[in-house]
Design a protein around this motif. Structure first.
Motif, PDB file in Angstrom:
ATOM      1  N   VAL B 167       0.847  -1.183   0.000  1.00  0.00           N
ATOM      2  CA  VAL B 167       0.000   0.000   0.000  1.00  0.00           C
ATOM      3  C   VAL B 167       0.887   1.238   0.000  1.00  0.00           C
ATOM      4  O   VAL B 167       2.063   1.171   0.365  1.00  0.00           O
ATOM      5  N   ALA B 168       0.323   2.343  -0.394  1.00  0.00           N
ATOM      6  CA  ALA B 168       1.110   3.569  -0.427  1.00  0.00           C
ATOM      7  C   ALA B 168       1.641   3.851   0.973  1.00  0.00           C
ATOM      8  O   ALA B 168       0.883   3.883   1.931  1.00  0.00           O
ATOM      9  N   GLY B 169       2.935   4.016   1.077  1.00  0.00           N
ATOM     10  CA  GLY B 169       3.550   4.253   2.378  1.00  0.00           C
ATOM     11  C   GLY B 169       4.277   3.044   2.900  1.00  0.00           C
ATOM     12  O   GLY B 169       5.148   3.152   3.749  1.00  0.00           O
ATOM     13  N   SER B 170       3.920   1.866   2.400  1.00  0.00           N
ATOM     14  CA  SER B 170       4.606   0.661   2.845  1.00  0.00           C
ATOM     15  C   SER B 170       5.883   0.513   2.026  1.00  0.00           C
ATOM     16  O   SER B 170       5.949  -0.232   1.067  1.00  0.00           O
ATOM     17  N   TYR B 171       6.868   1.253   2.450  1.00  0.00           N
ATOM     18  CA  TYR B 171       8.072   1.412   1.639  1.00  0.00           C
ATOM     19  C   TYR B 171       9.093   0.360   2.047  1.00  0.00           C
ATOM     20  O   TYR B 171      10.069   0.648   2.713  1.00  0.00           O
ATOM     21  N   ASP B 172       8.821  -0.869   1.669  1.00  0.00           N
ATOM     22  CA  ASP B 172       9.715  -1.937   2.095  1.00  0.00           C
ATOM     23  C   ASP B 172      10.266  -2.678   0.876  1.00  0.00           C
ATOM     24  O   ASP B 172       9.767  -2.533  -0.232  1.00  0.00           O
ATOM     25  N   ASN B 173      11.277  -3.496   1.144  1.00  0.00           N
ATOM     26  CA  ASN B 173      11.947  -4.210   0.064  1.00  0.00           C
ATOM     27  C   ASN B 173      10.984  -4.976  -0.823  1.00  0.00           C
ATOM     28  O   ASN B 173      11.141  -5.024  -2.039  1.00  0.00           O
ATOM     29  N   GLU B 174       9.981  -5.591  -0.196  1.00  0.00           N
ATOM     30  CA  GLU B 174       9.057  -6.418  -0.959  1.00  0.00           C
ATOM     31  C   GLU B 174       8.362  -5.612  -2.046  1.00  0.00           C
ATOM     32  O   GLU B 174       7.928  -6.174  -3.053  1.00  0.00           O
ATOM     33  N   ALA B 175       8.231  -4.306  -1.827  1.00  0.00           N
ATOM     34  CA  ALA B 175       7.505  -3.476  -2.792  1.00  0.00           C
ATOM     35  C   ALA B 175       8.091  -3.609  -4.182  1.00  0.00           C
ATOM     36  O   ALA B 175       7.363  -3.752  -5.165  1.00  0.00           O
ATOM     37  N   VAL B 176       9.413  -3.560  -4.276  1.00  0.00           N
ATOM     38  CA  VAL B 176      10.005  -3.705  -5.598  1.00  0.00           C
ATOM     39  C   VAL B 176      10.395  -5.153  -5.868  1.00  0.00           C
ATOM     40  O   VAL B 176      10.504  -5.561  -7.015  1.00  0.00           O
ATOM     41  N   ALA B 177      10.608  -5.931  -4.807  1.00  0.00           N
ATOM     42  CA  ALA B 177      11.145  -7.274  -5.003  1.00  0.00           C
ATOM     43  C   ALA B 177      10.163  -8.195  -5.716  1.00  0.00           C
ATOM     44  O   ALA B 177      10.575  -9.042  -6.506  1.00  0.00           O
ATOM     45  N   ILE B 178       8.866  -8.029  -5.447  1.00  0.00           N
ATOM     46  CA  ILE B 178       7.890  -8.911  -6.086  1.00  0.00           C
ATOM     47  C   ILE B 178       7.897  -8.674  -7.597  1.00  0.00           C
ATOM     48  O   ILE B 178       7.852  -9.613  -8.406  1.00  0.00           O
ATOM     49  N   PHE B 179       7.985  -7.409  -7.965  1.00  0.00           N
ATOM     50  CA  PHE B 179       8.113  -7.127  -9.398  1.00  0.00           C
ATOM     51  C   PHE B 179       9.367  -7.803  -9.953  1.00  0.00           C
ATOM     52  O   PHE B 179       9.314  -8.482 -10.981  1.00  0.00           O
ATOM     53  N   ALA B 180      10.479  -7.636  -9.253  1.00  0.00           N
ATOM     54  CA  ALA B 180      11.736  -8.220  -9.741  1.00  0.00           C
ATOM     55  C   ALA B 180      11.637  -9.732  -9.836  1.00  0.00           C
ATOM     56  O   ALA B 180      12.124 -10.347 -10.787  1.00  0.00           O
ATOM     57  N   LEU B 181      10.970 -10.322  -8.840  1.00  0.00           N
ATOM     58  CA  LEU B 181      10.813 -11.783  -8.820  1.00  0.00           C
ATOM     59  C   LEU B 181      10.050 -12.266 -10.052  1.00  0.00           C
ATOM     60  O   LEU B 181      10.504 -13.150 -10.785  1.00  0.00           O
ATOM     61  N   ILE B 182       8.901 -11.651 -10.285  1.00  0.00           N
ATOM     62  CA  ILE B 182       8.071 -12.089 -11.404  1.00  0.00           C
ATOM     63  C   ILE B 182       8.780 -11.824 -12.732  1.00  0.00           C
ATOM     64  O   ILE B 182       8.759 -12.641 -13.652  1.00  0.00           O
ATOM     65  N   PHE B 183       9.430 -10.670 -12.789  1.00  0.00           N
ATOM     66  CA  PHE B 183      10.089 -10.323 -14.039  1.00  0.00           C
ATOM     67  C   PHE B 183      11.251 -11.265 -14.330  1.00  0.00           C
ATOM     68  O   PHE B 183      11.475 -11.659 -15.479  1.00  0.00           O
ATOM     69  N   THR B 184      11.972 -11.666 -13.292  1.00  0.00           N
ATOM     70  CA  THR B 184      13.054 -12.635 -13.486  1.00  0.00           C
ATOM     71  C   THR B 184      12.488 -13.955 -13.997  1.00  0.00           C
ATOM     72  O   THR B 184      13.030 -14.555 -14.927  1.00  0.00           O
ATOM     73  N   PHE B 185      11.394 -14.388 -13.408  1.00  0.00           N
ATOM     74  CA  PHE B 185      10.778 -15.631 -13.863  1.00  0.00           C
ATOM     75  C   PHE B 185      10.316 -15.501 -15.310  1.00  0.00           C
ATOM     76  O   PHE B 185      10.471 -16.417 -16.109  1.00  0.00           O
ATOM     77  N   TYR B 186       9.748 -14.329 -15.623  1.00  0.00           N
ATOM     78  CA  TYR B 186       9.305 -14.126 -17.004  1.00  0.00           C
ATOM     79  C   TYR B 186      10.473 -14.258 -17.966  1.00  0.00           C
ATOM     80  O   TYR B 186      10.390 -14.957 -18.985  1.00  0.00           O
ATOM     81  N   LEU B 187      11.600 -13.620 -17.633  1.00  0.00           N
ATOM     82  CA  LEU B 187      12.735 -13.660 -18.551  1.00  0.00           C
ATOM     83  C   LEU B 187      13.306 -15.069 -18.648  1.00  0.00           C
ATOM     84  O   LEU B 187      13.778 -15.487 -19.702  1.00  0.00           O
ATOM     85  N   TYR B 188      13.225 -15.806 -17.546  1.00  0.00           N
ATOM     86  CA  TYR B 188      13.696 -17.194 -17.584  1.00  0.00           C
ATOM     87  C   TYR B 188      12.834 -18.010 -18.547  1.00  0.00           C
ATOM     88  O   TYR B 188      13.340 -18.732 -19.408  1.00  0.00           O
ATOM     89  N   ILE B 189      11.510 -17.873 -18.411  1.00  0.00           N
ATOM     90  CA  ILE B 189      10.593 -18.613 -19.289  1.00  0.00           C
ATOM     91  C   ILE B 189      10.776 -18.156 -20.735  1.00  0.00           C
ATOM     92  O   ILE B 189      10.769 -18.952 -21.681  1.00  0.00           O
ATOM     93  N   LYS B 190      10.941 -16.842 -20.893  1.00  0.00           N
ATOM     94  CA  LYS B 190      11.125 -16.302 -22.237  1.00  0.00           C
ATOM     95  C   LYS B 190      12.372 -16.919 -22.873  1.00  0.00           C
ATOM     96  O   LYS B 190      12.353 -17.350 -24.027  1.00  0.00           O
ATOM     97  N   THR B 191      13.454 -16.978 -22.084  1.00  0.00           N
ATOM     98  CA  THR B 191      14.673 -17.590 -22.606  1.00  0.00           C
ATOM     99  C   THR B 191      14.445 -19.058 -22.920  1.00  0.00           C
ATOM    100  O   THR B 191      14.905 -19.572 -23.936  1.00  0.00           O
ATOM    101  N   LEU B 192      13.718 -19.696 -22.030  1.00  0.00           N
ATOM    102  CA  LEU B 192      13.450 -21.121 -22.206  1.00  0.00           C
ATOM    103  C   LEU B 192      12.647 -21.341 -23.487  1.00  0.00           C
ATOM    104  O   LEU B 192      12.864 -22.307 -24.221  1.00  0.00           O
TER     105      LEU B 192
END
Lengths: 435, 780
Positions: B167-192
């Motif tokens: 939520v707005a104001g919840s300025y924690d690592n997870e805020a960006v990490a979930i995006f990074a996690l999914i995006f990494t998985f996407y690029l892995y599948i894309k490469t695959l």
């Protein structure tokens, strides 16, 4: 015009504390002393003692202990720098004075001479207890010594004591040769209390009991556990002298000759005058008062104090310590002042060397540990005021670019890296274009 | 995906595809807006502030970064926390979030949009959740087509579990990490799927960003090797797999080692060993395939025995070395948090400091329903859909959901990792179900009236273009499908992920033609399910997860009550105490104290030094004098306790107190938990043990409490307190906030004098003497 008057008012407001109180950091010797007497005749019977004080420049204000206008402070300002209570029998002080206000007086950094005597009142005992001194609970008891009494009188309650504390600061440089005559009540100190100190102790054969009645049970206080005169230096450096005998200060004992029983040495004059005079110099901060400037530190080769050190920096540390001579600040000379570089425990402990002009200095290397350190100078020496100085300074680890870029021992590894890269390149080239 | 499946080119279908692309782009944009705006409840209902505990630290770091630049940040030695040890912030923090927000702030300022650092920090999480839903679209699209992608993205945009952390104001690592996690998985599948080295490199970079952002990167570096191993074991090894995996390990590990907080851990701790082991295995397998191509079958058999034996020896040696390395380190090379993942009871048994954090506890069943709601029912359907047919990509998603379900069962916090997987699965399930139902409807309608082909286009919600094309194909009959499938069969070597699914989808749809009424009812039910989900998500976002926790509210008969005690007391500290004063409190409030009050703290939420925390715990559990000595040795000036007994705030220090005892007792054995419990019960009423009633925490919490209502009734513990009237000897109260939630005490200075021992007797007699005249006076 308005501005001027306002600034004058402002300046006088700032100056007020300095004008109204001569007792200050810059001039620690007391000037105005209140003397409380339960009997105004003491003024003449103890005149020698009072006169020496007057001759040293003290402004003595004699008051009867039950004077109804007694007050130590007015409008929140203390009127006196020192207090002498020669009123052992007083049950209640007059005016606003009581045991608590005397304790507050000490807690404000001011000094006290308290003398009890046989049958001292509970008030006096209470004040002594506040200062960590316990008088014998039996109010009729006196110190009796059958082996080291004064021969002149033949009375075993007139003690000829010569067990003095060995401190030039408290008792002056010249040795007190003659025994000190004492007649009065014994007191004891709590050994765990590190603020109080026996100045004059009784001999091992002394004990505390009622001299007029038969001893029915073993005395509570015996031997050298008995203190005759004690001093207390509070944590704020207020000094207190507590004596079990009022006669100790009297003209009579000052003048009387002294010979300790069983001792061939006979003295024209007892040691009382010298003892009391020197002790009063100490208690009123004419001696043994130290003052330290700020702690100064900087990197070797620099002059400005950094906001933060790095591990393994070389630094120089110095502090100026001055001693009050009674008239002016003189450089303090000692070889036992130490500095700690402290973070939960001292990582560096160094003795400071002095240049005999009051400047103590040393240099050392910051340890290989980062954290928030403190320079600490904790100087507690018998008789001197306590110096407890500390200054916080953080120590950081190396920055990312302060490490060596190439380590000589690692050259084989660098070589391995580059040959592997070259080899891979050649291999790829051959593999792709050979055929 | 509509474009890929297009039947022979024609103007109408091209138009339709273009329309579909534009529509999906528009839907994606709306999903992004939804993801952003659903997280703004906290700003609207409360105010634009940083929430909770850790975000305050991140905010403080970001401020430092924006003020001093990246090199100062990298080398930042913070002397205001963990006094007197200090903390090397640059080397112990995951810098991803801070750098991201700092860059956003810098970029905005560079184009003359002067936002404050705080505003940027507050809105970083909502912005990145929009990115995360787009990344989910990309990932699911790679697995099951764009229809499923859109559905998954829409679900992720409002999944409560993710909202709770972003939520707005919840300025924690997870805020960006979930995006990074999914995006990494996407690029892995894309490469695959593509076998492109370009995507492999991007994948390593995305992984680097993830490593920068969150300690949860170990999930990636374990999940991907597991998937690779799965592919190898099931005989799905292909050069694409090699390209997807090998560069990731090499580049990823090198990049990960660049992050100061990870450093050599990237090759030294056992969390990373799985990837190296699989790295070796994939090389062995690749070698086998290579030799198989070179040799005749007979020779190959000989070679196999040779290679296998050599490979086994090498593996054994490596395993032996690893085991030796791991065994030589005290915790077996596993960090405590990772160990508690494998053995859920490990932490609570051995590491109270980890077990004491509520988000490290296993979740309860209701929390699953709360956090992923209807997705929990859709996930199994999605798994089934992934198995028909099973491709490399869909097997990865299945593995992902299985692992994340396990880990979320261990730690509540990892529910966050489960949420994207559940969304992807549910998206696939929903999309497939819609496919089947709309196709059935279309088929049935088409059978009744062939002319009304296009009328129903817009009835299907998300995946209109695809349905059209697939149903169009069905109309054309078996022959086309056969032809297409054979065509696809040739291409299979190159694009196996998409095509088999398409092929089988067609076949399945032919089989799964449902009656018209059943389809319509099912469709309506599905839409209702979705509607319930949306309602729940909005409720969760508005009510459950938007409270900033530094400001509390309560609704009662006479209106809304706001409890702003925390900020009140931090403001008091910053205005009334010296800059260098040290404030001791339980570690929960460390970050807030440094960030909001700017005072040095002894311990904070970065629980890196157990001994130091145990020291504070011991002080809190000790009697006053011992506590004073401990605090004085740490140069503490003020002690801050949080007390909820007056207003009924349950997460106060008395409720956390047993953890202080446990953590303190873990290092200083003279603190024993049993001393604080009466017959195993934790109580503070008159039955409490004397140790409990005399410890500092009790005294600081309940000092003068009896003055509030005359009885000392504690509203959290629902009992009257045990010891009501007492005085503090070594501490003095200097501040108590409006609702008594925060109480600040000052350490009294050491006594100026030490009194003598005969004090009592003297006092008695003197008071006796004193009191007599006083009593007499009125009579005289």
């Amino acid at each position: 015009m308005m501005n001027l008057s306002r600034s004058v008012a402002l300046i006088s407001l700032f100056l007020l504390p300095f004008l109204s109180s001569s007792f200050s950091v810059d001039n620690p010797t007391d000037r105005r002393v209140l003397v409380l007497l339960d009997d105004l005749s003491l003024k003449s019977s103890h005149s020698t003692f009072f006169n020496t004080l007057k001759s040293r420049g003290f402004d003595l204000d004699f008051k009867s202990a039950d004077d109804s206008k007694l007050a130590l402070q007015r409008y929140g300002q203390y009127l006196y720098d020192g207090l002498i209570i020669f009123a052992p029998s007083t049950e209640r002080f007059g005016g606003s004075l009581d045991s608590k206000s005397v304790a507050d007086f000490v807690d404000s950094g001011r000094d006290l001479i308290l003398s009890a005597d046989t049958s001292a009142s509970d008030l006096i005992r209470g004040i002594a207890t506040e200062c960590g001194v316990d008088f014998d609970e039996d109010s009729s008891a006196m110190v009796i010594d059958h082996s080291s009494f004064s021969v002149s009188d033949g009375d075993h309650t007139l003690i000829a004591a010569d067990d003095l504390v060995k401190s030039d600061v408290i008792l002056g440089k010249s040795k007190i040769e003659a025994p000190v005559l004492f007649r009065g009540v014994a007191h004891s100190l709590n050994p765990t209390n590190n603020l109080v100190l026996k100045v004059l102790s009784a001999s091992p054969s002394a004990y505390s009991a009622n001299p007029t009645s038969k001893l029915s049970s073993p005395p509570q206080l015996t031997g050298s556990a008995i203190s005759l005169v004690s001093v207390m230096q509070a944590r704020n450096n207020a000094r207190v002298v507590i004596s079990g005998s009022l006669q100790l200060f009297s003209d009579r004992l000052f003048r009387s000759g002294a010979q300790k029983s069983g001792s061939p040495d006979k003295y024209e004059k007892s040691g009382n005058e010298q003892f009391v005079t020197e002790l009063s110099k100490w208690v009123f901060h004419e001696r043994g008062h130290l003052k330290a400037g700020s702690l100064v530190h900087h990197r070797v080769g620099e002059t400005d104090e950094p906001a933060i050190y790095r591990i393994k920096d070389d630094l120089e540390f110095s502090v100026e310590i001055l001693e009050w001579s009674g008239k002016s600040w003189e450089p303090y000379v000692a070889d036992d002042v130490q500095v700690q570089f402290y973070m939960m425990s001292p990582y560096v402990l160094k003795t400071l060397s002095t240049d005999k002009k009051g400047l103590f200095h040393t240099s050392f290397k910051v340890p290989d540990v980062y954290g928030v350190f403190q320079f600490k100078v904790e100087y507690e020496k018998l008789g001197y005021t306590t110096l407890s100085l500390s200054k916080q300074i953080p120590v950081r680890p190396y920055r990312h670019n302060e490490y060596e870029r190439f380590i000589p021992t690692a050259y084989p590894y660098y070589g391995a890296c580059f040959t592997t890269m070259a080899g891979f390149f050649v291999f790829s080239f051959v593999y792709l274009y050979h055929k | 995906m509509a474009t890929q499946e297009s039947p022979p080119p024609g103007t109408s279908s091209a138009m339709r595809n273009a329309f579909g692309t534009v529509l999906s782009a528009l839907i994606l944009l709306l999903i992004g807006v939804l993801a952003f705006s659903i997280r703004l409840f906290s700003v609207i209902k409360y105010e634009s502030v940083i929430h909770e505990f850790d975000p305050y630290f991140n905010y403080r770091v970001t401020q430092f970064l924006s003020k001093n630049g990246i090199y100062e940040f990298w080398n930042w030695f913070d002397d205001r926390t963990w006094y007197p040890l200090g903390r090397v912030i640059g080397g112990t923090v995951y810098p991803g979030l801070t750098l991201t927000a700092g860059t956003i702030w810098w970029a905005l300022n560079a184009i003359n949009i002067p936002l404050s650092v705080e505003t940027v920090c507050v809105f970083t999480a909502p912005v990145f959740s929009a990115f995360a839903s787009w990344a989910t679209y990309l990932l699911t699209k790679e697995v099951k087509g764009s229809g499923a992608g859109l559905a998954a993205a829409a679900l992720l945009a409002m999944v409560p579990s993710y909202i709770s952390r972003s939520v707005a104001g919840s300025y924690d690592n997870e805020a960006v990490a979930i995006f990074a996690l999914i995006f990494t998985f996407y690029l892995y599948i894309k490469t695959l799927n593509t076998g492109s080295l370009f995507y492999a490199t991007l994948n390593a970079l995305a992984y680097f960003y993830m490593v920068c952002s969150w300690g949860g990167y170990t999930f990636i570096i374990n999940l991907i090797p597991m998937h690779v191993l799965l592919c190898i074991v099931t005989g799905r090894y292909s050069p694409r797999l090699y390209i997807a995996y090998a560069p990731l390990v090499v580049l990823g590990t090198l990049l990960a080692a660049l992050v100061p907080v990870v450093g050599f851990n990237a090759v030294l701790t056992s969390e990373h060993f799985a990837s190296f082991l699989v790295f070796i295995i994939i090389h062995v397998v690749a070698l086998v395939y290579y030799i198989k191509g070179l040799l005749s079958p007979k020779m190959f058999k000989v070679a196999v025995t040779l290679v296998v034996s050599i490979g086994m020896v090498v593996c054994l040696i490596v395993v032996a070395v690893l085991v030796a390395l791991v065994a030589s380190s005290p915790t077996g090379g596993w960090s405590g948090r990772s160990l508690s993942l494998l053995d859920p009871t490990y932490a609570s048994k051995y590491i109270p400091i980890i077990a004491s954090v509520s988000e490290h506890q296993p979740p309860t069943w209701p929390s699953y329903f709360m956090d992923i709601n209807v997705l929990a029912f859709l996930v199994p359907a999605g798994i089934i859909a992934c198995f028909s047919p099973l491709s490399d990509a869909s097997s990865f998603v299945v593995l992902y959901i299985v692992m994340s379900v396990y880990f979320s069962g261990v730690m509540v916090r990892l529910m966050l990792v489960l949420a994207p997987a559940a969304c992807i699965m549910s998206g696939i399930a929903l999309s497939q179900a819609f496919d089947v139902f709309t196709a059935s409807i279309k088929y049935q309608l088409g059978r009744s009236s062939n002319s009304k082909d296009d009328a129903e286009d817009n009835t299907s919600t998300n995946n209109a273009p695809k349905d059209d094309s697939s149903s169009g194909k069905i109309d054309k009959g078996e022959e086309v499908a056969k032809e297409r499938s054979s065509k696809k069969g040739k291409k299979k070597e190159r694009e196996p992920a998409d095509k088999p699914s398409v092929k089988s989808k067609i076949a399945k749809k032919r089989a799964l033609v449902l009656p018209l009424e059943a389809s319509i009812v099912a469709l309506l039910l599905l839409i209702m399910l979705g509607a319930f989900y949306v309602i729940h998500c909005v409720w969760a976002a508005a009510e459950a997860y938007s409270a900033p926790s530094i400001v509390l509210t309560s609704q009662s008969r006479d209106g809304l009550h706001v409890f702003d005690d925390f900020r009140e007391s931090y403001a008091w500290l910053s205005h009334n105490t010296d800059v260098d004063d040290k404030v001791a409190s339980w570690w929960d409030y460390g970050y807030q104290t440094t960030a909001m009050a700017n005072r040095t703290v002894i311990v904070d939420n970065n629980t890196w030094n157990n001994t130091h925390i145990a020291t504070v715990g011991t002080a809190m559990s000790s009697p006053e004098k011992a506590a004073w000595e401990i605090f004085n040795s740490l140069d503490v000036k003020y002690v801050l306790v949080v007390f909820g007994g007056l207003i009924g705030y349950p997460s106060d220090d008395i409720n956390k107190f047993l953890w202080m005892v446990r953590i303190g007792g873990g290092v200083f054995p003279h603190i024993k938990e049993a001393d604080y419990l009466r017959d195993g019960n934790y109580r503070i009423d008159s039955e409490a043990t004397p140790t409990m009633l005399n410890c500092l925490m009790y005294k600081l919490s309940y000092y003068r409490f009896v003055e509030t209502d005359g009885k000392g009734y504690d509203r959290v513990r629902r009992t009257e307190i045990g010891k009501k009237n007492f005085k503090l000897t070594h501490f003095e109260e200097v501040f108590t906030s409006h609702h008594w939630m925060v109480r600040i005490y000052k350490l009294k200075p050491q006594k100026n004098r030490i009194r003598g021992k005969a004090k009592k007797l003297k006092l008695k007699t003197s008071s006796g003497l004193d009191s007599k005249p006083v009593k007499k006076n009125p009579w005289i």
